[in-house]
Motif scaffolding. Sequence first.
Motif, PDB file in Angstrom:
ATOM      1  N   SER A 116       9.795  -2.814 -13.450  1.00  0.00           N
ATOM      2  CA  SER A 116       9.082  -1.542 -14.567  1.00  0.00           C
ATOM      3  C   SER A 116       8.488  -0.604 -13.606  1.00  0.00           C
ATOM      4  O   SER A 116       8.138   0.500 -14.133  1.00  0.00           O
ATOM      5  CB  SER A 116       8.153  -2.514 -15.360  1.00  0.00           C
ATOM      6  N   LEU A 117       8.125  -1.107 -12.328  1.00  0.00           N
ATOM      7  CA  LEU A 117       7.540  -0.013 -11.532  1.00  0.00           C
ATOM      8  C   LEU A 117       8.540   0.802 -10.631  1.00  0.00           C
ATOM      9  O   LEU A 117       8.011   1.385  -9.556  1.00  0.00           O
ATOM     10  CB  LEU A 117       6.196  -0.316 -10.820  1.00  0.00           C
ATOM     11  N   SER A 118       9.870   0.275 -10.608  1.00  0.00           N
ATOM     12  CA  SER A 118      10.706   0.835  -9.554  1.00  0.00           C
ATOM     13  C   SER A 118      10.593   2.172  -9.551  1.00  0.00           C
ATOM     14  O   SER A 118      10.981   2.997  -8.497  1.00  0.00           O
ATOM     15  CB  SER A 118      12.172   0.395 -10.066  1.00  0.00           C
ATOM     16  N   GLY A 119      10.394   3.021 -10.750  1.00  0.00           N
ATOM     17  CA  GLY A 119      10.385   4.494 -10.590  1.00  0.00           C
ATOM     18  C   GLY A 119       9.005   4.969 -10.439  1.00  0.00           C
ATOM     19  O   GLY A 119       8.892   6.148 -10.528  1.00  0.00           O
ATOM     20  N   MET A 120       8.196   4.246 -10.051  1.00  0.00           N
ATOM     21  CA  MET A 120       6.694   4.923  -9.699  1.00  0.00           C
ATOM     22  C   MET A 120       6.736   5.579  -8.588  1.00  0.00           C
ATOM     23  O   MET A 120       7.377   5.376  -7.410  1.00  0.00           O
ATOM     24  CB  MET A 120       5.673   3.564  -9.818  1.00  0.00           C
ATOM     25  N   GLU A 121       6.144   6.763  -8.539  1.00  0.00           N
ATOM     26  CA  GLU A 121       5.578   7.599  -7.606  1.00  0.00           C
ATOM     27  C   GLU A 121       4.390   7.355  -7.134  1.00  0.00           C
ATOM     28  O   GLU A 121       3.403   7.147  -7.834  1.00  0.00           O
ATOM     29  CB  GLU A 121       5.902   9.263  -8.151  1.00  0.00           C
ATOM     30  N   VAL A 122       4.314   7.197  -5.626  1.00  0.00           N
ATOM     31  CA  VAL A 122       2.685   7.087  -5.245  1.00  0.00           C
ATOM     32  C   VAL A 122       2.524   8.139  -4.050  1.00  0.00           C
ATOM     33  O   VAL A 122       3.456   8.310  -3.406  1.00  0.00           O
ATOM     34  CB  VAL A 122       2.881   5.506  -4.554  1.00  0.00           C
ATOM     35  N   ARG A 123       1.347   8.827  -4.329  1.00  0.00           N
ATOM     36  CA  ARG A 123       1.000   9.517  -3.531  1.00  0.00           C
ATOM     37  C   ARG A 123      -0.353   9.415  -3.060  1.00  0.00           C
ATOM     38  O   ARG A 123      -1.321   8.945  -3.996  1.00  0.00           O
ATOM     39  CB  ARG A 123       0.747  10.956  -4.165  1.00  0.00           C
ATOM     40  N   ASN A 124      -0.496   9.430  -1.727  1.00  0.00           N
ATOM     41  CA  ASN A 124      -1.774   8.998  -0.981  1.00  0.00           C
ATOM     42  C   ASN A 124      -2.842  10.089  -1.048  1.00  0.00           C
ATOM     43  O   ASN A 124      -2.377  11.285  -0.466  1.00  0.00           O
ATOM     44  CB  ASN A 124      -1.528   8.513   0.303  1.00  0.00           C
ATOM     45  N   ILE A 125      -3.927  10.165  -1.490  1.00  0.00           N
ATOM     46  CA  ILE A 125      -4.860  11.061  -1.420  1.00  0.00           C
ATOM     47  C   ILE A 125      -6.131  10.603  -0.544  1.00  0.00           C
ATOM     48  O   ILE A 125      -6.782   9.547  -1.042  1.00  0.00           O
ATOM     49  CB  ILE A 125      -5.272  11.549  -3.166  1.00  0.00           C
ATOM     50  N   ARG A 126      -6.536  11.208   0.277  1.00  0.00           N
ATOM     51  CA  ARG A 126      -7.601  10.804   1.143  1.00  0.00           C
ATOM     52  C   ARG A 126      -8.909  11.263   0.724  1.00  0.00           C
ATOM     53  O   ARG A 126      -8.885  12.356   0.539  1.00  0.00           O
ATOM     54  CB  ARG A 126      -7.394  10.946   2.739  1.00  0.00           C
ATOM     55  N   ARG A 127      -9.822  10.613   0.349  1.00  0.00           N
ATOM     56  CA  ARG A 127     -11.082  10.753   0.000  1.00  0.00           C
ATOM     57  C   ARG A 127     -12.088  10.524   0.896  1.00  0.00           C
ATOM     58  O   ARG A 127     -11.870   9.687   1.979  1.00  0.00           O
ATOM     59  CB  ARG A 127     -11.548  10.273  -1.362  1.00  0.00           C
ATOM     60  N   THR A 128     -13.196  10.991   0.808  1.00  0.00           N
ATOM     61  CA  THR A 128     -14.438  10.579   1.887  1.00  0.00           C
ATOM     62  C   THR A 128     -14.841   9.074   1.419  1.00  0.00           C
ATOM     63  O   THR A 128     -15.463   8.500   2.361  1.00  0.00           O
ATOM     64  CB  THR A 128     -15.726  11.485   1.881  1.00  0.00           C
ATOM     65  N   THR A 129     -14.619   8.737   0.289  1.00  0.00           N
ATOM     66  CA  THR A 129     -15.192   7.533  -0.177  1.00  0.00           C
ATOM     67  C   THR A 129     -14.105   6.247   0.178  1.00  0.00           C
ATOM     68  O   THR A 129     -14.203   5.125  -0.257  1.00  0.00           O
ATOM     69  CB  THR A 129     -15.700   7.429  -1.740  1.00  0.00           C
TER      70      THR A 129
END
Length: 166
Positions: free
Chosen positions: A76-89
């Motif tokens: 069910s997650l095969s079409g999921m897009e993942v974007r890495n957002i770097r935060r200070t926390t």
Amino acid sequence: MRLQMIQKPPVVFTLYDPAKVISQTELNVKHSARRAETITRLWLSYVWTVLDDAEPCMEANEGAFATLSLASRYKSLSGMEVRNIRRTTGECYELKRGSARLWLTETEAGDVFLSFFQPQQNPCIREDSTIDLTYFGSDTAAYFIATVFESYEYIVNEYCRQDWLY
């Protein structure tokens, strides 16, 4: 002294009929917000019910990256897009499947949170819209995320086509 080991059954997250989980009162209150926020709030309310019904587990989460790696096993997650957002926390990953979006954040202390609204500087800024996954093992957290994304379709199908949402 005797030590007894007890094996707990795996956690199960059940998908319910949204009409049985979300009350008419809740619909009327949430209807006053913008359409996108209304859908997200209904989704969050539904997901809290799914989470509350699951037997709690106390496992160590290996972190957001490990959870995402395990999440890729779910069809069910095969079409999921993942974007890495770097935060200070810490690390923050935006998860997107269709029009559904979630944010998986790991703090520098190793706590893992799933947010329904984009975290600002602090991943816990909106506690009512953030679920703490720290004490779910990464595999259970991945299963929960798959269930959460799957439930989005239930909410959209139940309420988006109805006049009250427009």
